[in-house]
Design a protein around this motif. Structure first.
Motif, PDB file in Angstrom:
ATOM      1  N   GLY A  16       0.822  -1.196   0.000  1.00 17.97           N
ATOM      2  CA  GLY A  16       0.000   0.000   0.000  1.00 17.97           C
ATOM      3  C   GLY A  16       0.853   1.241   0.000  1.00 17.97           C
ATOM      4  N   GLY A  17       0.238   2.380   0.226  1.00 17.33           N
ATOM      5  CA  GLY A  17       0.948   3.645   0.243  1.00 17.33           C
ATOM      6  C   GLY A  17       0.440   4.532   1.362  1.00 17.33           C
ATOM      7  N   VAL A  18       1.269   5.464   1.787  1.00 18.59           N
ATOM      8  CA  VAL A  18       0.895   6.387   2.852  1.00 18.59           C
ATOM      9  C   VAL A  18       0.891   7.806   2.295  1.00 18.59           C
ATOM     10  N   VAL A  19      -0.178   8.531   2.559  1.00 16.45           N
ATOM     11  CA  VAL A  19      -0.284   9.944   2.184  1.00 16.45           C
ATOM     12  C   VAL A  19      -0.256  10.761   3.470  1.00 16.45           C
ATOM     13  N   LEU A  20       0.604  11.786   3.505  1.00 16.53           N
ATOM     14  CA  LEU A  20       0.744  12.614   4.707  1.00 16.53           C
ATOM     15  C   LEU A  20       0.182  14.006   4.453  1.00 16.53           C
ATOM     16  N   LYS A  78       9.754  19.126   5.287  1.00 13.66           N
ATOM     17  CA  LYS A  78       9.536  20.002   6.441  1.00 13.66           C
ATOM     18  C   LYS A  78       8.112  19.814   6.971  1.00 13.66           C
ATOM     19  N   ILE A  79       7.995  19.619   8.281  1.00 10.12           N
ATOM     20  CA  ILE A  79       6.689  19.406   8.900  1.00 10.12           C
ATOM     21  C   ILE A  79       6.067  20.750   9.245  1.00 10.12           C
ATOM     22  N   THR A  80       4.883  21.004   8.716  1.00 10.15           N
ATOM     23  CA  THR A  80       4.179  22.258   8.988  1.00 10.15           C
ATOM     24  C   THR A  80       2.947  22.048   9.874  1.00 10.15           C
ATOM     25  N   GLY A  81       2.460  20.787   9.939  1.00  4.48           N
ATOM     26  CA  GLY A  81       1.366  20.477  10.836  1.00  4.48           C
ATOM     27  C   GLY A  81      -0.003  20.788  10.283  1.00  4.48           C
ATOM     28  N   CYS A  82      -1.010  20.303  10.996  1.00  2.97           N
ATOM     29  CA  CYS A  82      -2.402  20.485  10.574  1.00  2.97           C
ATOM     30  C   CYS A  82      -3.243  21.203  11.632  1.00  2.97           C
ATOM     31  N   CYS A  93     -10.808   2.791   0.512  1.00  5.21           N
ATOM     32  CA  CYS A  93     -10.800   2.337   1.916  1.00  5.21           C
ATOM     33  C   CYS A  93      -9.545   2.753   2.687  1.00  5.21           C
ATOM     34  N   PRO A  94      -9.200   4.039   2.743  1.00  2.59           N
ATOM     35  CA  PRO A  94      -7.999   4.441   3.484  1.00  2.59           C
ATOM     36  C   PRO A  94      -8.228   4.371   4.998  1.00  2.59           C
ATOM     37  N   GLU A  95      -7.116   4.244   5.729  1.00  6.18           N
ATOM     38  CA  GLU A  95      -7.142   4.300   7.189  1.00  6.18           C
ATOM     39  C   GLU A  95      -6.418   5.576   7.620  1.00  6.18           C
ATOM     40  N   PHE A  96      -7.052   6.396   8.472  1.00  6.03           N
ATOM     41  CA  PHE A  96      -6.478   7.667   8.904  1.00  6.03           C
ATOM     42  C   PHE A  96      -5.990   7.577  10.347  1.00  6.03           C
ATOM     43  N   ARG A  97      -4.826   8.184  10.591  1.00  6.48           N
ATOM     44  CA  ARG A  97      -4.307   8.268  11.950  1.00  6.48           C
ATOM     45  C   ARG A  97      -3.682   9.646  12.164  1.00  6.48           C
ATOM     46  N   THR A  98      -3.802  10.132  13.386  1.00  4.66           N
ATOM     47  CA  THR A  98      -3.226  11.427  13.754  1.00  4.66           C
ATOM     48  C   THR A  98      -1.924  11.188  14.500  1.00  4.66           C
ATOM     49  N   VAL A 153      -1.611  14.339   9.833  1.00 10.04           N
ATOM     50  CA  VAL A 153      -2.603  13.303   9.525  1.00 10.04           C
ATOM     51  C   VAL A 153      -2.000  12.361   8.473  1.00 10.04           C
ATOM     52  N   ALA A 154      -1.959  11.077   8.805  1.00  6.91           N
ATOM     53  CA  ALA A 154      -1.441  10.071   7.876  1.00  6.91           C
ATOM     54  C   ALA A 154      -2.593   9.188   7.405  1.00  6.91           C
ATOM     55  N   ALA A 155      -2.634   8.953   6.094  1.00  6.06           N
ATOM     56  CA  ALA A 155      -3.667   8.085   5.514  1.00  6.06           C
ATOM     57  C   ALA A 155      -2.981   6.900   4.843  1.00  6.06           C
ATOM     58  N   TYR A 156      -3.260   5.704   5.333  1.00 10.91           N
ATOM     59  CA  TYR A 156      -2.737   4.503   4.691  1.00 10.91           C
ATOM     60  C   TYR A 156      -3.765   4.005   3.685  1.00 10.91           C
TER      61      TYR A 156
END
Length: 485
Positions: free
Chosen positions: A36-40, A48-52, A75-80, A93-96
């Protein structure tokens, strides 16, 4: 993976843009997953991390439910993920997005596939082929009511197939219909026999009336490129049509005639005459192309292209997973297994791995490079098999009588265009400047100098004109040379 809606307040960045350490950290949260893949979200292209934290609750809810409007099957899975930005608490926020072996389409009935570093929108035929190769839906097993059994089918092929089946399986009492149904080539519904697509390809009298691509186009080109427009001038260009057993048998004869005999000087100074390519290399290649191609591409035929340095055989559709160009000698998979099984009863195919290994072995016996396999995506997805004829070392492949006439040592020192001229002059006993020019593609004046040079080498004699611009002026073979003396 679906495209997400553009929004100035939502930053969508691909995980592949993040440095490896960050990506490994985020991916480890789904350590039990396979592919699979991860979208951030909240990470810039440079990592560089800018945050949400600047996103509202509404924005976050929209982000985590976007697939319900765009691509439900993703069917993505989201995690903070808690983090810090400029020393202050923040989050990413990461979406697998899990890999799915089935075709996933957007709400617009569109599907995309990754080709290298680009995203390719799949055509209807490509989507159909994808489903077939993943066994979602087999094209060969679809009922085909365009044909009626038995009147629309070749009785000789069916008789040969059924006879061989009865002998091998010890089913002497079975009828032809029972055999075809048992071999998954035909259905019976309410007393009516309904052929499947694989039976149409295998034994229909005229499969082309249903499938426009059920044929083979054979071409021969003089050089290493086929050209385009005004430069597209094949020496031969014709079609083979019919069911697959007929195509294989006709290709066997046609390609044997197209496969020139070449005479070349071996390392030990002896002349060796062989075909350009061993039969089992090109025969297995054409059988594999017809058996394993994707017939979902209804408008695309199989191509056989002869060039001066290689033979290419192209078939529509990509490799069938898990087969790839790198493991083709060790993996086996069939896009059309029931069609392949039917052809096995006629003796055309063995196990798929044996076919490719036989190709490689026969090329090695001719001291030629092993076949190369590739998947192309220029004009639709296709598999290309390339056989190379060792053009550089065998390009002086002419009749050995010509070389004997010139003398082997002299012949070895001639330029390619001089070889062409001498071959023509030897077969016709003479040659004119205009003929040499057409033969070699060089200008008239250059060809005149080429011929004069061969006169100085005592290979030709100049027959001068009786008057100015006499069309009978020519160069004749110097018979006095006497077998290369």
């Amino acid at each position: 993976m679906a495209e997400f809606a553009e929004d100035d307040r939502i930053e969508r960045k691909s995980a592949r843009k993040v440095n490896r350490e960050q990506y490994a950290e985020y991916l480890s949260m789904w350590s039990n997953t396979v592919e699979g893949g991860v979208v951030l979200y909240g990470v810039e292209n440079d990592g560089k991390i800018t945050g949400c934290s600047g996103l509202s609750t509404t924005d976050l809810n929209r982000l985590k439910s976007c697939h319900t409007q765009l691509c439900r099957e993703a069917c993505p899975e989201f995690r903070t993920i808690a983090t810090k930005v400029d020393g202050k608490p923040d989050f990413v926020v990461a979406a697998y997005v899990p890999y799915r072996g089935i075709l996933v389409e957007t709400h617009k009935q569109e599907a995309f596939i990754r080709l290298g570093d680009t995203k390719h929108k799949m055509s209807a035929e490509e989507r159909d082929d994808f489903r077939s190769t993943r066994q979602e839906r087999s094209w060969e097993q679809r009922p085909n009511r365009h044909f009626k059994f038995p009147q629309d089918f070749d009785s000789d092929i069916l008789l040969e197939f059924c006879t061989n089946f009865r002998e091998r399986e010890n089913k002497s009492e079975w009828t032809a219909a029972e055999i075809l149904i048992d071999r998954h080539l035909m259905l019976e519904e309410s007393g009516e026999f309904i052929p499947l697509n694989c039976l149409v390809l295998f034994a229909a009298k005229d499969p082309l009336s249903f499938h426009a691509g059920a044929r083979v186009r054979v071409q021969r080109f003089s050089g290493t490129e086929e050209g385009a427009g005004d430069t597209f001038r094949p020496l031969r260009d014709f079609y083979l049509e019919g069911n697959i057993p007929r195509l294989i048998r006709e290709a066997d004869t046609a390609l044997a005639n197209m496969n020139y005999n070449v005479t070349w000087l071996s390392n030990d100074g002896k002349f060796v005459t062989t075909p350009e390519y061993p039969k089992w290399a090109w025969f297995e290649a054409i059988v594999n192309a017809l058996v394993h191609r994707s017939y979902s591409f209804s408008g695309s035929e199989t191509f056989v292209k002869f060039f001066s340095d290689r033979l290419e055989i192209e078939s529509p559709g990509g490799f069938v997973p898990p087969v790839t160009a790198s493991n083709i000698y060790n993996q086996r998979a069939a896009r059309n297994p029931h069609l392949m099984e039917a052809l096995r009863y006629l003796g055309f195919v063995q196990m798929s791995r044996e076919g490719t290994r036989r190709m490689r072995q026969s090329m090695e016996e001719y001291n030629l490079p092993a076949p190369s396999f590739s998947q192309e995506a220029i004009n639709g997805v296709s598999v290309r098999v390339t056989l190379r004829n060792d053009h550089h070392s065998r390009k002086r492949a002419l009749d050995k009588d010509v070389a004997t006439f010139c003398g082997v040592e002299t012949w070895k020192q001639l330029q390619d265009y001089e070889i062409q001229i001498m071959g023509y002059a030897f077969n016709n006993r003479s040659i004119q400047v205009a003929e040499a020019s057409r033969l070699t593609g060089r200008t008239w004046n250059t060809s005149k100098r080429d011929l004069d040079r061969l006169v100085r080498k005592s290979l030709l004699k100049f027959i001068p004109p009786k008057f100015q611009r006499d069309p009978k002026a020519r160069y004749e073979l110097n018979e006095e040379r006497g077998n290369g003396q």
